[in-house]
Design an enzyme around this catalytic site. Sequence first.
Site, mmCIF file in Angstrom:
data_model
loop_
_atom_site.group_PDB
_atom_site.id
_atom_site.type_symbol
_atom_site.label_atom_id
_atom_site.label_comp_id
_atom_site.label_asym_id
_atom_site.label_seq_id
_atom_site.Cartn_x
_atom_site.Cartn_y
_atom_site.Cartn_z
ATOM 1 N N ALA A 14 43.842 -16.340 8.093
ATOM 2 C CA ALA A 14 45.006 -16.690 7.277
ATOM 3 C C ALA A 14 45.195 -15.687 6.144
ATOM 4 O O ALA A 14 46.321 -15.260 5.852
ATOM 5 C CB ALA A 14 44.847 -18.103 6.716
ATOM 6 N N GLY A 63 36.403 -18.497 10.036
ATOM 7 C CA GLY A 63 37.352 -17.725 10.831
ATOM 8 C C GLY A 63 38.784 -18.048 10.481
ATOM 9 O O GLY A 63 39.632 -17.158 10.391
ATOM 10 N N CYS A 64 39.059 -19.313 10.244
ATOM 11 C CA CYS A 64 40.417 -19.737 9.898
ATOM 12 C C CYS A 64 40.829 -19.137 8.557
ATOM 13 O O CYS A 64 41.914 -18.597 8.410
ATOM 14 C CB CYS A 64 40.502 -21.253 9.862
ATOM 15 S SG CYS A 64 42.160 -21.865 9.578
ATOM 16 N N SER A 65 39.956 -19.233 7.568
ATOM 17 C CA SER A 65 40.263 -18.705 6.233
ATOM 18 C C SER A 65 40.478 -17.202 6.266
ATOM 19 O O SER A 65 41.431 -16.690 5.684
ATOM 20 C CB SER A 65 39.125 -19.031 5.259
ATOM 21 O OG SER A 65 38.987 -20.417 5.113
ATOM 22 N N THR A 72 37.069 -23.615 8.580
ATOM 23 C CA THR A 72 36.066 -22.735 9.161
ATOM 24 C C THR A 72 36.276 -21.346 8.574
ATOM 25 O O THR A 72 37.381 -21.002 8.148
ATOM 26 C CB THR A 72 36.178 -22.661 10.699
ATOM 27 O OG1 THR A 72 37.461 -22.133 11.044
ATOM 28 C CG2 THR A 72 35.999 -24.030 11.334
#
Length: 85
Positions: free
Chosen positions: A50, A45-47, A43
């Site tokens: 991170a 947001g995750c990328s 997603t």
Amino acid sequence: MSRLEVGAKAPVFTLPDSEGNMVSLDGFRGSRVVVYFYPKDFTSGCSEEAKLFEARLGRIRDLNGEVVGVSTDTLESHLMFKRVN
């Protein structure tokens, strides 16, 4: 379990890392630890999250800190996510 406030001590936990090795919060005693719970792999947001932590990891380590990310995704999913990001 109740919600933790920012700066509160996290409960001790042991979970596998992205390589299958068991990591315990106890292993970080004496260090500052940022524990973050990130959104689902693959997603935006995750990328983004991170990459933000990765960009600041050197500074965090300069302050005797470490970053621990926690996810509900499978190990296989996270390994694929790491390969493409």
